[in-house]
Design a protein around this motif. Structure first.
Motif, mmCIF file in Angstrom:
data_model
loop_
_atom_site.group_PDB
_atom_site.id
_atom_site.type_symbol
_atom_site.label_atom_id
_atom_site.label_comp_id
_atom_site.label_asym_id
_atom_site.label_seq_id
_atom_site.Cartn_x
_atom_site.Cartn_y
_atom_site.Cartn_z
ATOM 1 N N UNK A 205 0.336 -1.404 -0.226
ATOM 2 C CA UNK A 205 0.453 0.076 0.239
ATOM 3 C C UNK A 205 0.816 1.124 -0.394
ATOM 4 N N UNK A 206 2.110 1.098 0.778
ATOM 5 C CA UNK A 206 3.087 2.476 0.193
ATOM 6 C C UNK A 206 3.619 2.925 -0.485
ATOM 7 N N UNK A 207 3.252 1.520 -1.738
ATOM 8 C CA UNK A 207 4.471 1.234 -2.572
ATOM 9 C C UNK A 207 3.298 2.378 -3.445
ATOM 10 N N UNK A 208 2.609 1.557 -3.622
ATOM 11 C CA UNK A 208 0.884 2.659 -4.769
ATOM 12 C C UNK A 208 0.669 3.601 -3.937
ATOM 13 N N UNK A 209 0.682 4.088 -2.578
ATOM 14 C CA UNK A 209 0.091 5.764 -2.134
ATOM 15 C C UNK A 209 0.940 6.483 -3.149
ATOM 16 N N UNK A 210 2.396 6.017 -2.320
ATOM 17 C CA UNK A 210 4.041 6.064 -3.151
ATOM 18 C C UNK A 210 3.847 7.432 -4.542
ATOM 19 N N UNK A 211 3.232 6.628 -5.330
ATOM 20 C CA UNK A 211 3.520 6.473 -6.647
ATOM 21 C C UNK A 211 2.274 6.845 -7.629
ATOM 22 N N UNK A 212 1.443 7.029 -6.623
ATOM 23 C CA UNK A 212 -0.102 7.979 -7.085
ATOM 24 C C UNK A 212 -0.936 6.556 -7.677
ATOM 25 N N UNK A 213 -0.561 5.421 -7.171
ATOM 26 C CA UNK A 213 -0.594 3.852 -8.172
ATOM 27 C C UNK A 213 -0.636 4.491 -9.777
ATOM 28 N N UNK A 214 0.458 5.177 -10.084
ATOM 29 C CA UNK A 214 1.382 5.062 -10.894
ATOM 30 C C UNK A 214 1.728 3.848 -11.735
ATOM 31 N N UNK A 215 1.352 2.873 -13.144
ATOM 32 C CA UNK A 215 1.244 1.873 -13.571
ATOM 33 C C UNK A 215 0.263 0.021 -13.118
ATOM 34 N N UNK A 216 -0.380 1.656 -11.671
ATOM 35 C CA UNK A 216 -1.182 0.378 -11.191
ATOM 36 C C UNK A 216 -2.663 0.012 -11.998
ATOM 37 N N UNK A 217 -3.364 1.600 -12.199
ATOM 38 C CA UNK A 217 -4.824 1.907 -12.534
ATOM 39 C C UNK A 217 -3.846 3.330 -13.816
ATOM 40 N N UNK A 218 -5.256 2.686 -14.715
ATOM 41 C CA UNK A 218 -5.112 3.360 -15.366
ATOM 42 C C UNK A 218 -5.092 5.300 -15.098
ATOM 43 N N UNK A 219 -5.068 6.053 -16.649
ATOM 44 C CA UNK A 219 -4.482 7.091 -15.804
ATOM 45 C C UNK A 219 -6.462 8.103 -15.192
ATOM 46 N N UNK A 220 -7.621 7.516 -16.012
ATOM 47 C CA UNK A 220 -8.660 7.789 -15.146
ATOM 48 C C UNK A 220 -8.873 7.489 -14.150
ATOM 49 N N UNK A 221 -8.756 6.662 -14.115
ATOM 50 C CA UNK A 221 -9.037 6.100 -12.296
ATOM 51 C C UNK A 221 -7.872 6.379 -11.101
ATOM 52 N N UNK A 222 -6.591 7.118 -12.091
ATOM 53 C CA UNK A 222 -5.951 7.815 -10.902
ATOM 54 C C UNK A 222 -6.681 8.575 -10.049
ATOM 55 N N UNK A 223 -6.814 9.376 -11.611
ATOM 56 C CA UNK A 223 -7.684 10.962 -11.552
ATOM 57 C C UNK A 223 -8.718 10.801 -10.156
ATOM 58 N N UNK A 224 -9.520 10.082 -10.304
ATOM 59 C CA UNK A 224 -10.739 9.335 -9.721
ATOM 60 C C UNK A 224 -10.102 9.104 -8.036
ATOM 61 N N UNK A 225 -9.226 8.342 -7.840
ATOM 62 C CA UNK A 225 -8.434 8.601 -6.992
ATOM 63 C C UNK A 225 -8.531 9.177 -5.869
ATOM 64 N N UNK A 226 -7.321 10.332 -6.302
ATOM 65 C CA UNK A 226 -6.822 12.369 -6.203
ATOM 66 C C UNK A 226 -8.444 12.923 -5.860
ATOM 67 N N UNK A 227 -9.519 13.127 -7.097
ATOM 68 C CA UNK A 227 -10.546 13.346 -6.270
ATOM 69 C C UNK A 227 -11.204 13.103 -5.430
ATOM 70 N N UNK A 228 -11.321 11.840 -5.010
ATOM 71 C CA UNK A 228 -11.875 11.610 -3.720
ATOM 72 C C UNK A 228 -11.343 11.267 -2.834
ATOM 73 N N UNK A 229 -10.022 11.351 -2.007
ATOM 74 C CA UNK A 229 -10.032 11.664 -0.925
ATOM 75 C C UNK A 229 -9.573 13.588 -0.472
ATOM 76 N N UNK A 230 -9.472 14.572 -1.791
ATOM 77 C CA UNK A 230 -9.686 15.218 -2.349
ATOM 78 C C UNK A 230 -10.676 15.936 -1.499
ATOM 79 N N UNK A 231 -12.049 16.044 -2.007
ATOM 80 C CA UNK A 231 -13.464 15.775 -1.914
ATOM 81 C C UNK A 231 -13.951 15.099 -0.964
ATOM 82 N N UNK A 232 -13.830 13.773 -0.235
ATOM 83 C CA UNK A 232 -14.381 12.506 0.187
ATOM 84 C C UNK A 232 -13.656 12.678 1.459
#
Length: 1281
Positions: A1181-1208
């Motif tokens: 999880x530390x690896x996923x979070x540190x690199x913002x899920x790059x290489x693990x999620x598509x760009x659209x899902x990375x955007x949703x991850x960032x937006x979800x944490x900021x809003x919610x």
């Protein structure tokens, strides 16, 4: 040859003697008579000389001469034409001939003659045996004197074998006559003669005869005969029947004996009383004990046969037993309370109720309920009867038992029986029960509370007595045995132990000692150790831990009464501070301390347990105790080589060293969780704990106690933090591990004798190296890699010896990853296997993008691999040759594509590592220079067609005109969730940028929403040179821009814009950093990794540097920035100095900690899978979070991850990871079984995961966990305690 002559008898006797002498060793080595008989019955199967024995040859010849003609005649009949249709097949023919032969007259005559002659032969052998015995009269007399020392040893319970008894076969008429002669009205001489004949008759014939019912009555009456010799002969017959008859026949004798005893105890001639005691040397008492013992011996053996017979047989045994044990006087009888019932005799012979342990059936319950009152009474009598249990320590023979001792024996028997009964659900279902002299029913909980209190009534023993004897009958030791068994049985523990009442009873002495009230306990230290043992077992159980933490009754929140964990930890702290006066100066004080530290350890090894213990600062108390012990241990002299160990180090010194190790072990176990590891660092004992762990493992290796190289979970946690990684290196742990790995990889095991060449491994990584491979992956997280490899050059020696073994990580990289010279190739025994191992390791390491940047900038791994591919071609007369497809080139091709392409599961295509069938086994193009072939780039995902959306317009309107709405932020969050669930595709690009920009702007303008207070920062002009960025940042910028251009988000000159953003961010954050003096490389200046979050925001803002920097400055005021933007808190003044000096980020000790806690609660199978794999959720999880899920999620899902944490909110970062694990659950379980979980999680992208699919699940988690999570996240700036 149906008749035998005297010569035949002599010959048979000689041959039988020879046979018995030949198999003497086998028979005498048998553990029992039954086993000896089984050996003889199966002699033909086990003895290769069976057919060579003269006795066997004689019998074969005799059978052939007698039955040969009969067999031939029957065979001819069967094969005749008239019977052809009736009988067919060889097996059927044999069965038919055998049946007819056994029914023939010749067969009956032959068997009769054989029986008669063998009886004579066997009797002659027995007579010879008796003559030999008479020669040893003196020995016999001595043995008789010795027998008097064991009066209740029944020499009739083990019957004679078939070798020393002869049988007389009688007809029904003869048996009937014998029964008549055994009638008690017959003269004594007649009955004795009849009994002698009965003992010579086969028990099966007697029991199967029609006259058995009458014989049974006569025998029951004769057992009470005043002539002891006569009644003992009947016992001999019973004993012989038990050992030589099948269960359905033996039950007849058992029920007969039980009924006789029942009648006897009811009769007027029995008058023994408890108060008078019991003299076992008395002939009448001794005779009763023999009968009861015979019953008890059969009780222990009977269960082995039950399964083979109908249930009614078993019920008869049970009913007769219970009927006997229920014998008691009428309650109105004046002597009723003092009546010495049969159960006392059974308890005396089988004090721990082993017979019931073997039975464990429900039919015995009623008698157990009768025992309960005695258990209660025995508790109060314990002080008076403690002498009995103490006398057992002396191991002296007793001939007389007082009334109180008999009551105590009865109590012990009852306690053991109840303990066995409660293991089974049906036994527990019998409660509550009503006792005669009790108004209220006795519930199961009441009984367990009584058990718990019995621990405190243990008699006081001297220390020597306790160590010399391990099988005493004190209440404490008996109850401890029972409760320990309960703890190991999940269902039993839940029903019996996991209640508030039982917990309160166990904790009663602790509570008394804490409150300073008087404690009435005989042996306080022993009692506390016993209680700690039970509590530790409960804490170690998955269902037991919540009982200690939250209480046994979920519905009863007892505010006035704290749960067990609070009492235990307070008591443990008082022990550590030597604040309990009753224990001061005790020799066992350190043992008591260690026992309760172990209970706490079982709790703080888990995330939920640690949360409950943190407010008490137990880690500090243990740390202080360790520092004191460490100072004392420094005074202990070093053992002198060759000197006697006991003389060179005193006992006190050994105790000091042992106590120090106990405390280090306790501190080490804090590192089982992320927050626990953070607390361990604050004690200053990190290096000592790692050294202790390494030394412990080294000792186990030396004594061949094979264990995985360390606790995988603890090492995986430690490797995620820089301080612990350095400690692993300095302790010698990593060196020892690398040495062992190299032995497996290159040399094989030294202790394996090579008798044939090793087979070529089929798998890319041989099974012998797989565990070490996974262990190395656990070890090499980016914090560890940076501390161990930063600014370290590759040796690249001109010459390597075969004997040169790598001792650290840089040498492993040099020898098996960057194999760029002939010297390195020639230095490897197994070049291809070892290099494949290295390339696979490189592939996994480079999945962590910061590690990839470090390895690429320091060692140019891409260029090394490209050069190797360029050299791996066929020779061609013209132009470049073709790439040679082999395991190494295929692996290099895969790694090259993986490390040079950024993208999620649908954004990049990775070549397979396996060859395919057909004419083109490897269709993936290889290359030896950049750029990569375009076939590895997936088609650019099309941007969603923007259509007007009412919900989106409403959200934008709210963001543009917040007005004076008090719940503005909450309204925005609800509207955001609504859009995410219905039209998630429109939250991207410019719309996403506008949404987060305006939302963060308004939040940062509100003081109540600003967590960090910081001054203003003016952006520096572009005079800042790109060269001022580190090489890692420069390479990160190149990768980001390449990815952004692939996504059509960036245009030309985007590289300069991103440089502007990163350089200003670094300067902006530097204003909020502390000056730290530390040996850790990660605290030497700028942030060690690349800023993946700032790069992600840069892409969201479509490459607009000004907008990106403005957003980040505003965003840095919010609490969520601490968890999304990892460099935000690097050496930050907003964190306590101890936190900064540890080098441990709040994302690890806060976010990752709660991920593990929620994972255990929400997805227990996934949590168990991690534990079994020796891997931790926090690391991935530390690896996923540190690199913002790059290489693990598509760009659209990375955007949703960032937006979800900021809003919610920042807690959604935790819920997001839990959702990912839920999505991967089946894959995780599958790869745990395949033993490659680490590789799967690090290498594989999150295929099919969409944030919107799990938003409702995340909202459900928020309802449960948000208060706890947000409270802890807001406390990251508070000094840890």
């Amino acid at each position: 040859m149906s008749q035998f002559t005297n010569e035949d008898e002599a010959l048979l006797q000689s041959m039988l003697r020879q046979l018995l002498q030949s198999v003497k060793e086998k028979i005498t080595g048998a553990p029992s008579v039954e086993c000896a008989e089984e050996i003889l019955l199966h002699l033909e199967e086990t003895d290769e000389n069976f057919h060579n024995y003269e006795f066997v040859k004689y019998l074969r010849q005799y059978i052939n001469n007698t039955l040969g003609s009969v067999i031939e005649e029957e065979s001819e009949k069967c094969t005749s034409t008239q019977n052809q249709t009736e009988i067919s097949g060889y097996d059927t023919l044999v069965q038919h001939v055998t049946k007819k032969t056994r029914e023939s007259k010749q067969y009956r005559e032959m068997m009769h003659a054989l029986k008669n002659v063998m009886m004579v032969v066997v009797e002659s052998l027995i007579n010879k045996f008796e003559e030999d015995r008479m020669c040893n009269k003196e020995l016999d007399s001595k043995s008789k004197k010795k027998c008097q020392s064991d009066y209740y040893t029944d020499n009739y319970s083990d019957s004679d074998s078939s070798f020393n008894q002869s049988y007389t076969f009688m007809s029904q008429e003869q048996l009937q006559l014998l029964v008549e002669k055994l009638d008690p009205i017959q003269p004594k001489e007649v009955r004795q003669e009849a009994l002698q004949m009965l003992c010579l008759s086969p028990p099966s014939d007697v029991l199967n005869s029609e006259c058995w019912p009458n014989l049974r009555k006569h025998l029951m009456m004769s057992l009470s005969d005043p002539d002891a010799i006569f009644s003992e002969k009947i016992l001999r017959f019973y004993a012989k029947t038990f050992s030589s008859s099948p269960f359905n026949m033996a039950r007849e004798v058992y029920t007969s004996l039980a009924q006789h005893l029942e009648f006897y105890f009811f009769s007027g001639e029995y008058s023994l009383r408890i108060s008078s005691g019991l003299d076992v040397s008395n002939a009448d008492v001794n005779h009763i004990l023999k009968k009861v013992r015979l019953l008890n011996e059969y009780q222990k053996e009977a269960p082995s046969s039950w399964i083979r017979y109908p249930e009614k047989y078993m019920e008869e045994i049970v009913e007769s037993t219970l009927s006997l044990l229920s014998v008691k006087h009428d309650p109105n009888h004046p002597a009723s309370p003092d009546f010495l019932s049969p159960i006392y005799f059974l308890a005396l012979l089988d004090i721990k109720a082993m017979w019931f342990k073997k039975w464990t059936i429900n039919a015995a319950v009623q008698q157990c309920l009768d025992y309960f009152e005695y258990c209660k009474a025995a508790v109060s009598k314990t002080p008076r009867v403690s002498g009995f249990s103490q006398q057992h320590l002396n191991n002296e023979q007793k001939f007389f038992y007082t009334g109180s001792e008999l009551q105590y024996i009865y109590f012990v028997h009852s306690l053991c029986l109840l303990g066995r009964l409660l293991i089974y659900k049906q036994g527990r279902n019998l409660f509550p029960v009503h006792l005669e002299n009790k108004k209220d029913c006795i519930s199961l909980t009441d009984l367990l509370v009584l058990f718990a209190r019995l621990i405190y009534y243990s008699p006081s023993y001297s220390k020597e007595a306790l160590t010399a004897h391990t099988d005493n009958y004190s209440p404490a030791s008996l109850v401890m045995e029972i409760l320990q068994v309960f703890c190991d049985q999940t269902g039993c523990a839940a029903d019996c132990l996991y209640t508030d009442a039982v917990m309160d009873a166990l904790l009663d002495p602790l509570q008394s000692l804490l409150n300073g009230t008087e404690v009435y306990i005989n042996c306080l230290e022993t009692t506390l150790i016993d209680v700690a043992d039970i509590l530790a077992r409960i804490a170690a159980a998955e269902d037991g831990l919540p009982v200690l933490l939250y209480g046994g009754s979920k519905n009863s929140a007892k505010e006035s009464s704290p749960t067990a964990v609070h009492v235990i930890v307070q008591f443990t702290k008082k022990l550590l501070h030597d604040d309990i006066s009753l224990l001061s100066g005790s020799e066992l004080l350190q043992v008591v301390k260690g026992a309760f530290i172990f209970v706490c350890r079982q709790m703080y090894r888990t995330c939920e347990g640690l949360q409950m213990l943190i407010p008490y600062g137990l880690h500090e108390s243990i740390g202080e105790a360790w520092k004191k012990a460490s100072l004392l241990s420094e005074r202990v002299p070093t053992p002198v080589t060759g000197a006697d160990c006991t003389s060179s180090i005193s006992l006190d010194s050994k105790n000091v060293l042992l106590w120090e190790e106990t405390l280090l072990d306790a501190l080490l176990n804090f590192s089982a969780t992320p927050k626990g590891l953070f607390l361990l660092h604050s004690t200053g004992a990190m290096s000592d704990c790692v050294s202790f762990m390494f030394n412990s493992l080294s000792k186990k290796h030396q004594t061949n106690e094979r264990e995985e190289f360390g606790n995988g979970v603890i090492v995986a946690q430690m490797a995620t933090t820089p301080t612990a990684a350095v400690a692993l290196q300095s302790s010698g742990f990593i060196k020892a591990f690398i040495t062992e790995l190299w032995a497996l990889l290159e040399c094989g095991k030294d202790d394996v004798r090579i008798t044939q060449p090793k087979s070529t491994p089929v798998d890319p990584i041989d099974q012998s190296c797989q565990k070490s491979f996974l262990y190395l992956i656990n070890l090499l997280t980016y914090p560890a890699v940076f501390e161990l490899l930063s600014e370290q050059d590759i040796p690249n020696k001109p010459m390597y010896s075969h004997r040169e073994v790598p001792t650290d990580i840089i040498n492993v990289i040099d020898r098996i990853i960057i194999v760029n010279s002939e010297a390195k190739i020639h230095s490897l025994f197994n070049y291809e296997q070892s290099h494949i191992f290295g390339l696979r390791l490189l592939s996994v390491l480079c999945c962590e993008l910061n590690t990839l940047l470090l390895l690429e900038t320091q060692y140019k791994v891409s260029q090394v691999l490209l050069t190797a591919q360029e050299e791996n071609v066929t020779e061609a007369s013209e132009g470049p040759g073709d790439f040679i497809v082999d395991s190494l080139s295929v692996e290099r091709n895969h790694v090259l594509v993986r490390i040079n392409l950024i993208g999620g599961p649908q954004e990049r295509i990775l070549p397979l590592r396996a060859l395919e069938k057909g004419s083109d086994p490897y269709p993936w193009p290889m290359f030896s220079s950049f750029p990569l072939p375009k076939c590895y780039l997936a088609e650019v995902p099309r941007k969603a067609d923007f259509r007007q959306d009412k919900d989106l317009d409403e959200l934008i309107s709210i963001l543009q005109n917040p007005g004076g709405q008090t719940e503005w932020a909450e309204i925005c969050r609800r509207q955001f969730c609504k859009i995410m669930k219905t039209r998630p595709d429109i939250i991207s690009g410019a719309i996403l940028a506008e949404l987060i920009e305006k939302f963060v702007l308004h939040l940062s303008e509100s003081r109540s929403n600003c967590y960090f207070s910081i001054g203003r920062y003016e952006a520096t002009d572009v005079d800042m040179k790109k060269e001022s960025l580190s090489s890692v940042q420069q390479l990160g910028i190149e990768m980001t821009v390449r990815y952004g251009k692939y996504l059509n988000l960036l245009k030309e000159h985007a590289e300069n814009e991103l440089c502007f953003v990163l350089m200003n961010c670094e300067q902006f954050l530097k204003q909020q950093q502390r000056t730290v003096v530390s040996s850790l490389r990660c605290l030497q200046g700028r942030y060690a990794g690349y800023d993946w979050f700032a790069s992600s925001v840069f892409l969201i803002m479509s490459g607009d540097g000004e907008k990106t920097l403005t957003f980040l400055q505003q965003f840095s005021h919010l609490l969520v920035s601490a968890f999304l933007w990892i460099p935000r808190l690097h050496m930050s003044m907003h964190l306590p100095i101890t936190t900064v000096e540890s080098g441990i980020h709040p994302v690890y000790f806060c976010t990752a900690h709660y991920i593990e806690m929620l994972l255990k609660a929400e997805l227990p199978l996934v949590f168990s899978a991690f534990h079994m794999s020796g891997f931790t959720p926090s690391q991935i999880c530390l690896q996923w979070i540190t690199q913002c899920f790059w290489n693990y999620m598509d760009w659209s899902e990375i955007c949703h991850y960032i937006a979800t944490c900021i809003f919610l909110g920042p807690d959604y970062q935790v819920y997001m990871c839990i959702s990912v694990f839920r999505h991967l659950q089946q894959d995780i379980l599958k790869h745990t079984e395949a033993q490659d979980l680490q590789v799967f999680l690090k290498e594989e992208a999150l295929h099919g995961f969409r944030v919107t699919d799990y938003l409702e699940y995340m909202e459900s988690l928020e309802l449960i966990y948000r208060p706890v999570l947000l409270k802890d996240m807001r406390n990251i700036g508070v000094q840890s305690t």
